[in-house]
Design an enzyme around this catalytic site. Structure first.
Site, PDB file in Angstrom:
ATOM      1  N   TYR A 245     -94.532  -7.256 -22.104  1.00  0.00           N
ATOM      2  CA  TYR A 245     -93.194  -6.903 -21.630  1.00  0.00           C
ATOM      3  C   TYR A 245     -92.905  -7.571 -20.287  1.00  0.00           C
ATOM      4  O   TYR A 245     -92.103  -8.468 -20.189  1.00  0.00           O
ATOM      5  CB  TYR A 245     -93.041  -5.379 -21.545  1.00  0.00           C
ATOM      6  CG  TYR A 245     -91.618  -4.945 -21.227  1.00  0.00           C
ATOM      7  CD1 TYR A 245     -90.661  -4.895 -22.236  1.00  0.00           C
ATOM      8  CD2 TYR A 245     -91.238  -4.613 -19.928  1.00  0.00           C
ATOM      9  CE1 TYR A 245     -89.346  -4.519 -21.958  1.00  0.00           C
ATOM     10  CE2 TYR A 245     -89.927  -4.228 -19.648  1.00  0.00           C
ATOM     11  CZ  TYR A 245     -88.992  -4.186 -20.660  1.00  0.00           C
ATOM     12  OH  TYR A 245     -87.694  -3.815 -20.380  1.00  0.00           O
TER      13      TYR A 245
ATOM     14  N   HIS B  66     -80.517  -0.789 -30.002  1.00  0.00           N
ATOM     15  CA  HIS B  66     -81.577  -1.445 -29.246  1.00  0.00           C
ATOM     16  C   HIS B  66     -82.953  -0.895 -29.602  1.00  0.00           C
ATOM     17  O   HIS B  66     -83.966  -1.525 -29.315  1.00  0.00           O
ATOM     18  CB  HIS B  66     -81.306  -1.280 -27.753  1.00  0.00           C
ATOM     19  CG  HIS B  66     -82.076  -2.225 -26.898  1.00  0.00           C
ATOM     20  ND1 HIS B  66     -81.972  -3.603 -27.027  1.00  0.00           N
ATOM     21  CD2 HIS B  66     -82.971  -2.019 -25.895  1.00  0.00           C
ATOM     22  CE1 HIS B  66     -82.756  -4.183 -26.139  1.00  0.00           C
ATOM     23  NE2 HIS B  66     -83.376  -3.243 -25.445  1.00  0.00           N
TER      24      HIS B  66
END
Length: 722
Positions: A487, A685
């Site tokens: 990430y 999302h």
């Protein structure tokens, strides 16, 4: 035939480098026949640099042309995936693994306990309440009854201090827009209250239970509500039983369009603490309002955006905060409203070698969570900062929860690891003993798997940790299919967690690797800042370093190495696959930020400039354009097999990012490896995604990789007998 060619190309491309790599890729096969995507002569001038944007029209999600392109792309993708023989078996095994009870951490309010439970395959978790731990739980709210297909999710909740009313938010089809309602807890029936246009907001009740504070935006245009920029958030008070139009505006800043607000009523009911944010930066201003005095004004307490200020609790006029002011790994300070000057702040728990990750005030003690090399460590302190004890956790993993009120003697927490599903514990703060509250059972044997943490050196010499999870007895011969995840942004830490999706991957013989990149919060604010703006390349270098370590240590090899990440992690995957296309066998960028020059022009994208910078700034533009995935795809390049994922209701990272990246990558691809885009419908999302959609998406992901990495195993044939 094309599927076989794609596999051969991925293997062949990975075996060579430089010009030989490019020549081999071009000669190994031809790309799939992709849907036609019209190219225009659209250009933009950024500080003297002209940048082409030929697929700008794909930003219009409502146009007939975009709809036609989406439909055509999904047909190509589904046709490709439908030919994968292991796909059905993967989905079947995922369904079995997913079918286990999952619980949230309970909280207590007004003499009642509240927690959620998913029986396994329910699309949404169900909210339950009970008056004591020995009481039979009663269903309070079932989100599955709010829609036929499970696409309406519970998006937040708050219980009134007397335990009589529940304010709850719902989100439809994965959108960030929430609608709030009020339910009578005793009868289980909704009151007429309806609150709309709420986004990025908590909800906090006044002490008398007559109403609650919340934040909202002005009503958007219906046709463009999933794309329009969100500015001017406002804090309101809603009195139960009145229409939203009568809600009282508590605080706004018409002079500051980017400020957002969160209101929190202290447990004693006296103060409203207002935290102001600007974008996604962990730098806050803090205001307060004395609710016991009619007409009291909102008063500044911390009136500059220079540090994080997370409110914990108060003791009268003394407020306790977590802050990274002069402490990049954070500390706990006490600020007295009567003498709020910095010279009078008192450090209660000083900064330590570990990143302070959270704190609560329960049993008149501070329960403080830390990250020690991305693993949980929890300590109890008294209110003078003296250490009382460490909370003994069940192992190496992630703990969360520890909520409660100042006078409570119990708290609850969750614990999970890569190979043990989330278990909920009750912790007695008087005795220091933990006991199991809820423990799920999953159809596998955790003893068959192993987790290890390694440290490797990034390009600039920085030491970076990585978790590697696999079946025991892993052979280090470079043949293991490996999924490397990352990430690296927004101060978000990646810690051990249990995933039935990853378990299925490991049953297939796969290795799961998680790299703790700079940009995250694993080592505090310095670690975060080292992966932002002009330093963003550090994040990509860290990830590339993880891949090179896995290959050098023969955990895997390029033809067997897949990479994945979502949102900011999708940007990560897009960036590294354009920088080092020869390093990876497959790539799965999920709901990624791919256009780094225009991201701030949609919904809440402007808020990310605190991490990314903005193309409106000449110096930041120079950094952005160097790594922007969309702008670094080069025609005639052989890219690894790629499956881009997005969703039609994603109003966080609008799907145009993935649309334009897919169209550009398909046109640029020189070899035969597929460049697919999977576009989900009635999804956003990721938050609130129904279980059925999650399983379908993961089945497609692992199915895609069985072909892209030339895997023969399925969960059924790879030892799923437990």
């Amino acid at each position: 035939m094309r599927i076989l060619q794609a596999t051969l190309v991925a293997s062949l491309c990975a075996a060579v480098s430089g010009s030989a790599y490019a020549d081999a890729c071009r000669s190994a096969g031809t790309p799939l026949a992709y849907p036609a995507a019209r190219k225009t002569d659209q250009t933009d001038n950024y500080h003297g640099t002209v940048v082409a944007d030929p697929y700008r029209w794909l930003e219009d999600a409502n146009s007939a042309e975009t709809h036609a392109w989406v439909e055509a792309e999904n047909k190509v993708t589904q046709a490709w995936l439908s030919q994968i023989p292991q796909r059905a078996a993967i989905k079947e095994r995922l369904t079995k693994l997913w079918n286990y009870e999952r619980y949230s951490v309970p909280f207590k309010e007004g003499g009642r306990y509240f927690y959620s439970r998913n029986d396994g395959l329910q699309n949404q978790a169900v909210l339950y309440t009970m008056k004591s731990l020995s009481d039979t739980p009663r269903m309070l709210l079932d989100p599955n009854a709010l829609s036929a297909d499970g696409t309406v999710a519970l998006a937040g909740m708050a219980v009134s201090p007397d335990g009589k009313l529940l304010a709850y938010g719902t989100a439809a089809s994965g959108s960030d827009w929430n609608e709030w309602h009020v339910r009578d807890i005793e009868t289980g029936k909704d009151l007429p209250d309806q609150i709309k246009w709420v986004k990025f907001s908590n909800t906090s009740w006044s002490h008398d239970g007559k109403g609650f504070f919340y934040s909202r935006y002005d009503e958007p245009k219906e046709a463009t509500k999933l794309a329009d920029v969100n500015y001017y958030q406002k804090l309101y008070y809603h009195q139960v039983g009145t229409p939203q139009g009568a809600d009282v505006l508590v605080y706004d800043r018409p002079d500051e369009k980017e400020w957002g607000f969160g209101g929190h009523v202290t447990d004693d009911g006296r103060y409203l603490v207002i935290t102001a944010s600007k974008g996604t930066a962990h730098k806050y201003r803090v205001f307060y309002k004395d609710l016991t005095k009619a007409g009291s004004k909102v008063t500044p307490l911390i009136d500059e955006f220079t540090a994080a200020w997370d409110f914990i609790d108060n003791d009268g006029s003394v407020f306790y905060f977590i802050t990274d002011k002069k402490a990049p790994r954070s500390r706990i300070v006490a600020v007295d409203l009567r003498h709020p000057e910095e010279a009078n702040w008192k450090t209660i728990v000083p900064e330590s070698e570990h990143a302070l990750d959270g704190a609560s005030l329960v049993n008149h003690q501070l329960v403080v969570s830390y990250l020690a090399d991305a693993k949980s460590l929890v300590r109890v302190f008294d209110l003078h900062g003296k250490a009382v004890r460490d909370i003994a956790l069940p192992g190496i993993g992630s703990a969360g929860g520890f909520g409660g009120k100042r006078g409570d003697t119990e708290t609850f927490y969750s614990f999970a690891s890569f190979t043990n599903p989330t278990t909920i514990y009750r912790y007695d703060l008087k005795t220091g003993a933990s006991s199991v509250f809820r423990q799920p059972k999953v159809a596998f044997n955790p003893e068959d798997y192993q987790t290890r943490q390694v440290f490797y050196t990034s390009r600039d010499g920085t030491r970076v940790p990585m978790f590697i999870v696999s079946k025991k007895g892993l052979k280090m011969d470079g043949s293991n299919p490996t999924y490397l995840y990352g990430y690296g942004g927004f101060n978000i830490s990646l810690t051990p967690s249990f995933s039935p999706a990853n378990l299925a991957w490991m049953e297939m013989g796969g290795v799961y690797a998680l790299a703790n990149l700079r940009g995250g919060g694993e080592y505090g604010e310095d670690w975060h800042q080292a992966g932002t703006k002009q330093h963003k390349q550090n994040v990509f270098d860290d990830f590339i370093g993880a891949a090179e370590w896995l290959i050098a240590n023969k955990v895997t090899s390029t033809p067997k190495l897949a990479i994945g990440g979502g949102s900011n992690g999708g940007l990560l995957i897009g960036a590294v696959m354009t920088q080092r296309p020869e390093l990876f066998g497959a790539a799965i960028p999920q709901v990624g930020v791919m256009d780094m020059l225009r991201f701030h022009k949609f919904t809440i994208g402007w808020a990310w400039t605190s991490d990314y910078g903005s193309a409106d700034n000449a110096d930041e533009f120079k950094a952005l354009v160097k790594y922007s995935p969309l702008h670094n795809l080069k025609p005639g390049t052989c890219y690894p097999a790629t499956m881009i994922t997005t969703a039609d209701h994603d109003d966080r990272v609008v799907p145009a990012h993935s649309f334009k990246f897919a169209a550009t990558a398909q046109a640029a691809q020189a070899g035969g490896a597929p460049i697919l885009i999977r576009i989900d419908t009635k999804a956003g999302h990721g938050a609130g995604k129904p279980t059925t959609k999650q399983i379908e998406e993961v089945a497609d992901r692992w199915g895609f990789l069985t072909r892209a990495l030339d895997m023969g195993a399925t969960p059924t044939t790879a030892g799923a007998s437990h």
